[in-house]
Design a protein around this motif. Structure first.
Motif, PDB file in Angstrom:
ATOM      1  N   ILE A 138     -50.230  17.464 -23.428  1.00  0.00           N
ATOM      2  CA  ILE A 138     -50.232  17.757 -21.994  1.00  0.00           C
ATOM      3  C   ILE A 138     -49.609  19.127 -21.766  1.00  0.00           C
ATOM      4  N   MET A 139     -50.409  20.048 -21.212  1.00  0.00           N
ATOM      5  CA  MET A 139     -49.945  21.402 -20.945  1.00  0.00           C
ATOM      6  C   MET A 139     -49.559  21.494 -19.467  1.00  0.00           C
ATOM      7  N   LYS A 140     -48.267  21.408 -19.194  1.00  0.00           N
ATOM      8  CA  LYS A 140     -47.801  21.395 -17.813  1.00  0.00           C
ATOM      9  C   LYS A 140     -47.617  22.799 -17.230  1.00  0.00           C
ATOM     10  N   ASP A 141     -47.014  23.676 -18.014  1.00  0.00           N
ATOM     11  CA  ASP A 141     -46.654  24.993 -17.491  1.00  0.00           C
ATOM     12  C   ASP A 141     -47.683  26.048 -17.893  1.00  0.00           C
ATOM     13  N   PRO A 142     -48.151  26.834 -16.941  1.00  0.00           N
ATOM     14  CA  PRO A 142     -49.020  27.963 -17.290  1.00  0.00           C
ATOM     15  C   PRO A 142     -48.228  29.011 -18.066  1.00  0.00           C
ATOM     16  N   GLY A 143     -48.939  29.898 -18.733  1.00  0.00           N
ATOM     17  CA  GLY A 143     -48.254  30.946 -19.470  1.00  0.00           C
ATOM     18  C   GLY A 143     -48.910  31.196 -20.810  1.00  0.00           C
ATOM     19  N   HIS A 144     -48.112  31.654 -21.765  1.00  0.00           N
ATOM     20  CA  HIS A 144     -48.615  32.120 -23.061  1.00  0.00           C
ATOM     21  C   HIS A 144     -48.128  31.195 -24.185  1.00  0.00           C
ATOM     22  N   TYR A 145     -49.054  30.760 -25.021  1.00  0.00           N
ATOM     23  CA  TYR A 145     -48.730  29.871 -26.133  1.00  0.00           C
ATOM     24  C   TYR A 145     -49.363  30.408 -27.416  1.00  0.00           C
ATOM     25  N   VAL A 146     -48.703  30.155 -28.545  1.00  0.00           N
ATOM     26  CA  VAL A 146     -49.217  30.573 -29.843  1.00  0.00           C
ATOM     27  C   VAL A 146     -49.528  29.344 -30.683  1.00  0.00           C
ATOM     28  N   VAL A 147     -50.728  29.324 -31.237  1.00  0.00           N
ATOM     29  CA  VAL A 147     -51.156  28.204 -32.079  1.00  0.00           C
ATOM     30  C   VAL A 147     -50.436  28.274 -33.418  1.00  0.00           C
ATOM     31  N   GLY A 148     -49.921  27.133 -33.849  1.00  0.00           N
ATOM     32  CA  GLY A 148     -49.157  27.070 -35.085  1.00  0.00           C
ATOM     33  C   GLY A 148     -47.672  27.094 -34.825  1.00  0.00           C
TER      34      GLY A 148
END
Length: 215
Positions: free
Chosen positions: A121-131
């Protein structure tokens, strides 16, 4: 005594000069996806109210989880209701932007997003890195309500240009599953807003695991 004072002054000058060079050339270059982690994050905690922000003066360079502490806050071009959060927003030296209302700037900690019952579940918008925060794998992307506008941009960590872009408007009926492939090192940018143009707390994005890879 005069010679000693001269030597001390020169030593101090060298130390200060070395520190400035370190801050400008090494710390400024340290904010990159390649070494984006809690240990290298130069951000520092602050709570600020309506003003113009200059990075390097008002806040340190680094990645921030930016939280609105007022009901109608603004950070740059993002409108935020109280308790809305922008995750891992990069702030570069000499960048400037304005804020309205009371805003919390908290150094980002790049923890894995919790997976439950094969769903993230992705609640917050923004920047994420896979791994780092999202486990690599194949997913089906959905939203918990069609009352939020969604934009997702997936990029390779070291290459320019988008690998995949997903955009859903409010009340749009998504007719077929949206499959995405997330490989280690990919960057995922998420934006979600409500009808009022503010970051929405009403709905979340869901990544449902499909043939997930192991780290």
């Amino acid at each position: 005594m005069t010679l000693n004072k001269t030597i001390a002054a020169l030593t101090l000058l060298l130390l200060v000069g070395g520190f400035v060079i370190y801050k400008v050339f090494f710390v400024s270059s340290a904010i990159s996806v390649d070494n984006r982690n809690t240990e290298n994050n130069g951000a520092s905690y602050k709570v600020l109210e309506s003003q113009n922000i200059i990075v390097g003066k008002d806040i340190d360079q680094g990645y921030y989880d930016i939280k609105a502490l007022d009901s109608e806050a603004v950070v740059g071009s993002d409108k935020m209701h109280k308790n809305a959060v922008l995750h891992a927003e990069p702030s570069y030296r000499n960048e400037n932007f304005s804020i309205k209302g009371k805003i919390e700037f908290k150094p980002s900690e790049f923890k894995k997003v919790v997976k439950k019952n094969q769903k993230i579940i992705m609640k917050d918008p923004g920047h994420y890195v896979v791994g780092t925060e999202i486990q690599a794998g194949n997913y089906v992307l959905s939203r918990t309500t069609d009352k939020i506008r969604v934009f997702v941009d997936i990029r390779h960590g070291t290459k320019s240009g988008s690998l995949q872009t997903i955009q859903w408007e409010i009340d749009e009926k998504v007719k077929k599953p949206t499959e995405i492939e997330l490989k280690k090192g990919y960057n995922v940018y998420i934006d979600k807003t409500g009808k009022d143009g503010y970051i929405s707390n009403e709905g979340d994005l869901v990544l449902e695991v499909n043939d997930q890879e192991s780290n």
